[in-house]
Design a protein around this motif. Structure first.
Motif, PDB file in Angstrom:
ATOM      1  N   LEU A 232       0.935  -1.350   0.040  1.00 49.40           N
ATOM      2  CA  LEU A 232      -0.136  -0.132  -0.030  1.00 49.40           C
ATOM      3  C   LEU A 232       0.804   1.191   0.029  1.00 49.40           C
ATOM      4  N   LEU A 233       1.834   1.114   0.983  1.00 52.58           N
ATOM      5  CA  LEU A 233       2.976   2.382   0.888  1.00 52.58           C
ATOM      6  C   LEU A 233       3.531   2.541  -0.314  1.00 52.58           C
ATOM      7  N   ALA A 234       3.854   1.657  -1.009  1.00 57.18           N
ATOM      8  CA  ALA A 234       4.473   1.654  -2.288  1.00 57.18           C
ATOM      9  C   ALA A 234       3.613   2.241  -3.390  1.00 57.18           C
ATOM     10  N   GLY A 235       2.296   2.049  -3.390  1.00 54.45           N
ATOM     11  CA  GLY A 235       1.459   2.432  -4.403  1.00 54.45           C
ATOM     12  C   GLY A 235       1.189   1.343  -5.100  1.00 54.45           C
ATOM     13  N   ASP A 236       1.587  -0.005  -4.955  1.00 55.96           N
ATOM     14  CA  ASP A 236       1.550  -1.152  -5.839  1.00 55.96           C
ATOM     15  C   ASP A 236      -0.087  -1.713  -5.669  1.00 55.96           C
ATOM     16  N   THR A 237      -0.467  -1.374  -4.653  1.00 58.29           N
ATOM     17  CA  THR A 237      -1.987  -1.706  -4.274  1.00 58.29           C
ATOM     18  C   THR A 237      -2.552  -0.584  -3.760  1.00 58.29           C
ATOM     19  N   HIS A 238      -3.888  -0.382  -3.942  1.00 58.09           N
ATOM     20  CA  HIS A 238      -4.641   0.867  -3.427  1.00 58.09           C
ATOM     21  C   HIS A 238      -5.356   0.494  -2.278  1.00 58.09           C
ATOM     22  N   PRO A 239      -5.737   1.479  -1.313  1.00 62.08           N
ATOM     23  CA  PRO A 239      -6.726   1.405  -0.115  1.00 62.08           C
ATOM     24  C   PRO A 239      -7.815   1.462  -0.499  1.00 62.08           C
ATOM     25  N   GLN A 240      -8.998   1.096  -0.023  1.00 64.51           N
ATOM     26  CA  GLN A 240     -10.394   1.180  -0.175  1.00 64.51           C
ATOM     27  C   GLN A 240     -10.560   2.598   0.051  1.00 64.51           C
ATOM     28  N   SER A 241      -9.921   3.155   1.407  1.00 65.35           N
ATOM     29  CA  SER A 241     -10.026   4.482   1.469  1.00 65.35           C
ATOM     30  C   SER A 241      -9.120   5.059   2.085  1.00 65.35           C
ATOM     31  N   GLY A 242      -8.803   6.146   2.512  1.00 69.97           N
ATOM     32  CA  GLY A 242      -7.487   6.887   3.032  1.00 69.97           C
ATOM     33  C   GLY A 242      -6.553   7.720   2.000  1.00 69.97           C
ATOM     34  N   THR A 243      -5.586   8.565   2.347  1.00 72.72           N
ATOM     35  CA  THR A 243      -4.931   8.969   1.848  1.00 72.72           C
ATOM     36  C   THR A 243      -3.246   8.663   2.187  1.00 72.72           C
ATOM     37  N   LEU A 244      -2.402   8.757   1.065  1.00 72.22           N
ATOM     38  CA  LEU A 244      -0.880   8.489   1.492  1.00 72.22           C
ATOM     39  C   LEU A 244      -0.215   9.625   0.505  1.00 72.22           C
ATOM     40  N   VAL A 245       0.425  10.362   1.380  1.00 75.48           N
ATOM     41  CA  VAL A 245       1.239  11.553   1.100  1.00 75.48           C
ATOM     42  C   VAL A 245       2.753  11.424   1.200  1.00 75.48           C
ATOM     43  N   ILE A 246       3.735  11.582   0.066  1.00 78.37           N
ATOM     44  CA  ILE A 246       5.074  11.762   0.545  1.00 78.37           C
ATOM     45  C   ILE A 246       5.714  12.996   0.064  1.00 78.37           C
ATOM     46  N   ARG A 247       6.083  13.595   1.032  1.00 80.06           N
ATOM     47  CA  ARG A 247       6.608  15.230   0.613  1.00 80.06           C
ATOM     48  C   ARG A 247       5.767  15.933  -0.042  1.00 80.06           C
ATOM     49  N   GLY A 248       4.607  15.936   0.161  1.00 73.31           N
ATOM     50  CA  GLY A 248       3.436  16.614  -0.584  1.00 73.31           C
ATOM     51  C   GLY A 248       2.970  16.142  -1.840  1.00 73.31           C
ATOM     52  N   ASP A 249       3.443  14.830  -2.276  1.00 75.21           N
ATOM     53  CA  ASP A 249       3.097  14.210  -3.356  1.00 75.21           C
ATOM     54  C   ASP A 249       1.934  13.138  -3.057  1.00 75.21           C
ATOM     55  N   SER A 250       0.785  13.190  -3.426  1.00 72.59           N
ATOM     56  CA  SER A 250      -0.445  12.416  -3.016  1.00 72.59           C
ATOM     57  C   SER A 250      -0.455  11.333  -3.958  1.00 72.59           C
ATOM     58  N   LEU A 251      -0.637   9.952  -3.526  1.00 71.02           N
ATOM     59  CA  LEU A 251      -0.720   8.946  -4.188  1.00 71.02           C
ATOM     60  C   LEU A 251      -1.834   8.797  -5.310  1.00 71.02           C
ATOM     61  N   HIS A 252      -3.115   9.547  -4.529  1.00 72.47           N
ATOM     62  CA  HIS A 252      -4.480   9.665  -5.376  1.00 72.47           C
ATOM     63  C   HIS A 252      -4.303  10.533  -6.257  1.00 72.47           C
TER      64      HIS A 252
END
Length: 207
Positions: free
Chosen positions: A51-71
């Protein structure tokens, strides 16, 4: 001393397999340094790395690295994270040398000079031109670790870092992690059953 800004921010992550919920409303920050995802067998350590790598996606929620959002910008997000996946067969048909040559195009901060030192430190020179499928589990893991530390990514995810390594490589990896623990800007997240010896952890995510 001013507290360092988090490298990764995870908010409200929910993820389930068809048969059960794995994470529900999971939130945490990952600061610079070395952090640990800990948990028993089947607690979801590897799934959380995916999930943290962006290889799979959560059903809900957000992931942001240094301002860059996976979504919002998945391509930019994935350039900021490197994940080792010892079970993957995606690079089995090519050599470590060929794979290493491809990585600067994917990771903007890849460090070729560090790569040379890491190859030497993990004693990979005799194996560098062999197809990956010919390597032992330990040698393949050393190739992945070499790429991880040379990647230059803000976030580096490593699944069971010491598994299958020989004693000299374990010592070399321990030294790398001790140095990583003091890095002011990069974060390494390890998924394992217990913390590495003599490595000061920045945070622990218990599952």
């Amino acid at each position: 001393m001013k507290k360092a800004s988090p490298v990764l921010q995870a908010q409200g992550l929910c993820f389930r397999w068809p048969e059960r919920f794995l994470f529900e409303d999971l939130s945490f920050d990952v600061p610079p340094g070395v952090s640990l995802i800990s948990g028993e067998e089947h607690s979801g350590k590897t799934s959380l790395l995916q999930l943290l790598a962006g290889d799979t996606h959560p059903q809900s929620g957000t992931l942001v690295i240094r301002g860059d959002s996976l979504h919002e910008d998945p391509e930019r997000y994935r350039q900021q994270v490197f994940r080792t996946d010892p079970r993957s067969e995606s690079i089995d048909q090519i050599s470590a040398a060929t794979w290493f040559q491809s990585l600067p195009g994917r990771y903007p901060n890849f460090d070729p000079e560090a790569l040379v030192d890491l190859i030497q430190g993990f004693a990979l020179d005799p194996h560098i031109e062999k197809p990956m499928y010919m390597l032992s589990a330990g040698s393949k893991r050393k190739v992945l670790l070499t790429a991880a530390f040379a990647s230059g990514t803000p976030l580096t995810l490593i699944d069971q870092p010491f598994a299958a390594l020989d004693t000299p490589s374990m010592r070399f990896l321990s030294a790398l992690l001790q140095e990583a623990a003091e890095h002011p800007g990069r974060a390494w997240v390890l998924a394992d059953y217990e913390a590495p010896v003599d490595v000061v952890l920045a945070s622990v995510i218990g599952l």
